[in-house]
Design a protein around this motif. Structure first.
Motif, PDB file in Angstrom:
ATOM      1  N   VAL A 258       3.692  -0.402  -6.927  1.00 36.96           N
ATOM      2  CA  VAL A 258       3.130  -1.111  -5.777  1.00 36.96           C
ATOM      3  C   VAL A 258       4.240  -2.000  -5.318  1.00 36.96           C
ATOM      4  N   ALA A 259       4.689  -1.972  -4.175  1.00 38.15           N
ATOM      5  CA  ALA A 259       5.782  -2.794  -3.632  1.00 38.15           C
ATOM      6  C   ALA A 259       5.546  -3.321  -2.358  1.00 38.15           C
ATOM      7  N   ILE A 260       5.789  -4.880  -2.173  1.00 38.20           N
ATOM      8  CA  ILE A 260       5.512  -5.542  -1.164  1.00 38.20           C
ATOM      9  C   ILE A 260       6.470  -5.586  -0.027  1.00 38.20           C
ATOM     10  N   SER A 261       6.060  -4.909   1.117  1.00 35.88           N
ATOM     11  CA  SER A 261       6.875  -4.722   2.142  1.00 35.88           C
ATOM     12  C   SER A 261       6.671  -5.858   3.214  1.00 35.88           C
TER      13      SER A 261
ATOM     14  N   CYS B 119       6.252   8.781  -9.753  1.00 38.92           N
ATOM     15  CA  CYS B 119       4.850   8.395  -9.968  1.00 38.92           C
ATOM     16  C   CYS B 119       4.168   7.813  -8.582  1.00 38.92           C
ATOM     17  N   PRO B 120       2.827   7.805  -8.558  1.00 40.00           N
ATOM     18  CA  PRO B 120       2.374   7.314  -7.512  1.00 40.00           C
ATOM     19  C   PRO B 120       2.932   5.997  -6.887  1.00 40.00           C
ATOM     20  N   VAL B 121       2.987   5.857  -5.430  1.00 38.03           N
ATOM     21  CA  VAL B 121       3.662   4.478  -5.075  1.00 38.03           C
ATOM     22  C   VAL B 121       2.608   4.268  -3.707  1.00 38.03           C
ATOM     23  N   THR B 122       2.437   2.911  -3.843  1.00 38.00           N
ATOM     24  CA  THR B 122       1.767   2.320  -2.504  1.00 38.00           C
ATOM     25  C   THR B 122       2.768   1.077  -2.167  1.00 38.00           C
TER      26      THR B 122
ATOM     27  N   VAL C 256       1.067   3.738   2.435  1.00 40.07           N
ATOM     28  CA  VAL C 256       1.407   2.882   3.147  1.00 40.07           C
ATOM     29  C   VAL C 256       0.133   1.830   3.674  1.00 40.07           C
ATOM     30  N   ALA C 257       0.012   0.609   3.545  1.00 41.29           N
ATOM     31  CA  ALA C 257      -1.182  -0.121   4.067  1.00 41.29           C
ATOM     32  C   ALA C 257      -0.884  -1.442   4.575  1.00 41.29           C
ATOM     33  N   ASN C 258      -1.230  -1.500   5.694  1.00 39.69           N
ATOM     34  CA  ASN C 258      -1.050  -2.983   6.204  1.00 39.69           C
ATOM     35  C   ASN C 258      -2.202  -3.768   5.413  1.00 39.69           C
ATOM     36  N   VAL C 259      -2.013  -4.856   5.352  1.00 38.18           N
ATOM     37  CA  VAL C 259      -2.816  -5.906   4.760  1.00 38.18           C
ATOM     38  C   VAL C 259      -2.876  -7.138   5.755  1.00 38.18           C
TER      39      VAL C 259
ATOM     40  N   ALA D 264      -5.737  -2.995   9.552  1.00 37.18           N
ATOM     41  CA  ALA D 264      -5.315  -2.747   8.261  1.00 37.18           C
ATOM     42  C   ALA D 264      -5.988  -1.848   7.564  1.00 37.18           C
ATOM     43  N   ALA D 265      -5.370  -0.777   6.649  1.00 38.47           N
ATOM     44  CA  ALA D 265      -6.107  -0.342   5.977  1.00 38.47           C
ATOM     45  C   ALA D 265      -6.591  -1.076   4.826  1.00 38.47           C
ATOM     46  N   ALA D 266      -5.831  -2.269   4.611  1.00 36.00           N
ATOM     47  CA  ALA D 266      -6.306  -3.310   3.259  1.00 36.00           C
ATOM     48  C   ALA D 266      -6.651  -4.508   4.088  1.00 36.00           C
ATOM     49  N   THR D 267      -7.957  -4.413   4.969  1.00 36.64           N
ATOM     50  CA  THR D 267      -8.207  -5.609   5.635  1.00 36.64           C
ATOM     51  C   THR D 267      -9.424  -6.447   4.644  1.00 36.64           C
TER      52      THR D 267
END
Length: 281
Positions: A34-37, A96-99, A163-166, A219-222
């Motif tokens: 998981v990487a913070i963009s 590997c899986p990435v978010t 890819v998910a907005n938060v 956001a997908a992650a609201t």
């Protein structure tokens, strides 16, 4: 150190393609990276971004921005182009899986870019009236650190897209942000909306959230919590740890703004502008 027993490799400081390549190599056997963009990677239809807003004008983003909204091209030129280069390199190069998480204006304890200090210091200094550019109605999407932590856990569980907005559960106006901070501090000041300025950034009443056009994210992650419900820890940390004499050292990213956040003589001039009006709660 990162092997098949590693469920998560989390990076909060991956800024460019080289960082992404390091992460991809290190996390070959991890359960997920998981990487913070940043939501700053979005552009409007004319190609304008947050990075160049003071020179090119504030972007006219769609309301709301979604994960499918257009982004800048990857490259080394700006913060946002480096971030999108990081995203692309990690998504393309990881085994590997990435978010990828794209938060907005982050708030939380220990932040070096604590925008809330703009209001907190005025209240601590006993200011009784606070002028707000653009009538106090600017909307610049907020994201709590707690919302990011929750999004990381959702990503590990496989519940988010690549890819998910938060974001917080709402996108408050600047006036609503001020009232939320006053509620935490149990203090009060009159909020005064100024007439719209023709440019960005405005010269008077410019808060760190003051924008001529809205930036609102879907956001997908609201988060479940609104800004008002989640900002308390950030405000209390500021009250307990930051002072007039040390705020530039504790909050270097906020101090790096080109304008003087605490020019109270300018505040007094702003309060006298024709059209300046008290904002009802």
């Amino acid at each position: 150190m990162v092997g098949p027993d590693t469920d998560l490799l989390l990076s909060c400081v991956a800024f460019d393609a080289a960082d992404a390549e390091c992460l991809a190599r290190a996390g070959r056997k991890a359960g997920r990276i998981v990487a913070i963009s940043s939501a700053s990677v979005y552009r409007d239809d004319e190609g304008r971004t947050l990075d160049e807003a003071s020179e090119c004008g504030f972007p006219a983003f769609p309301v709301p921005l979604t994960e499918e909204s257009p982004t800048v091209a990857p490259g080394p030129e700006t913060y946002s182009t480096r971030k999108i280069a990081m995203e692309k390199a990690l998504l393309d190069g990881s085994s590997c899986p990435v978010t990828i998480l794209r938060p907005c204006a982050i708030h939380g304890p220990e932040s070096k870019h604590a925008r809330e200090w703009w209001f907190v210091k005025r209240l601590l200094d006993g200011r009784t009236a606070i002028p707000l550019a653009y009538g106090g109605q600017s909307r610049f999407q907020t994201t709590s650190a707690a919302a990011i932590a929750d999004a990381v856990m959702e990503a590990v569980a496989g519940n988010l897209p690549a890819v998910a907005n938060v974001s917080d559960a709402d996108c408050p106006t600047v006036a609503e942000i001020g009232r939320a901070i006053m509620d935490v501090m149990d203090g009060r000041a009159e909020l005064v909306g100024l007439p719209d300025a023709p440019t960005h950034p405005p010269k008077l009443g410019a808060t760190p959230w003051s924008v001529r056009l809205p930036m609102v994210c879907s956001a997908a992650a609201t988060a479940e919590a609104t800004y008002a419900q989640s900002v308390g820890p950030a405000v209390r940390w500021l009250v307990d740890n930051v002072r007039s004499e040390n705020w530039r050292e504790r909050l270097p990213q906020l101090a790096a703004y080109h304008n003087d956040h605490f020019d109270y003589q300018a505040d007094e001039r702003a309060l006298q502008l024709p059209g300046a009006a008290s904002l009802a709660a």
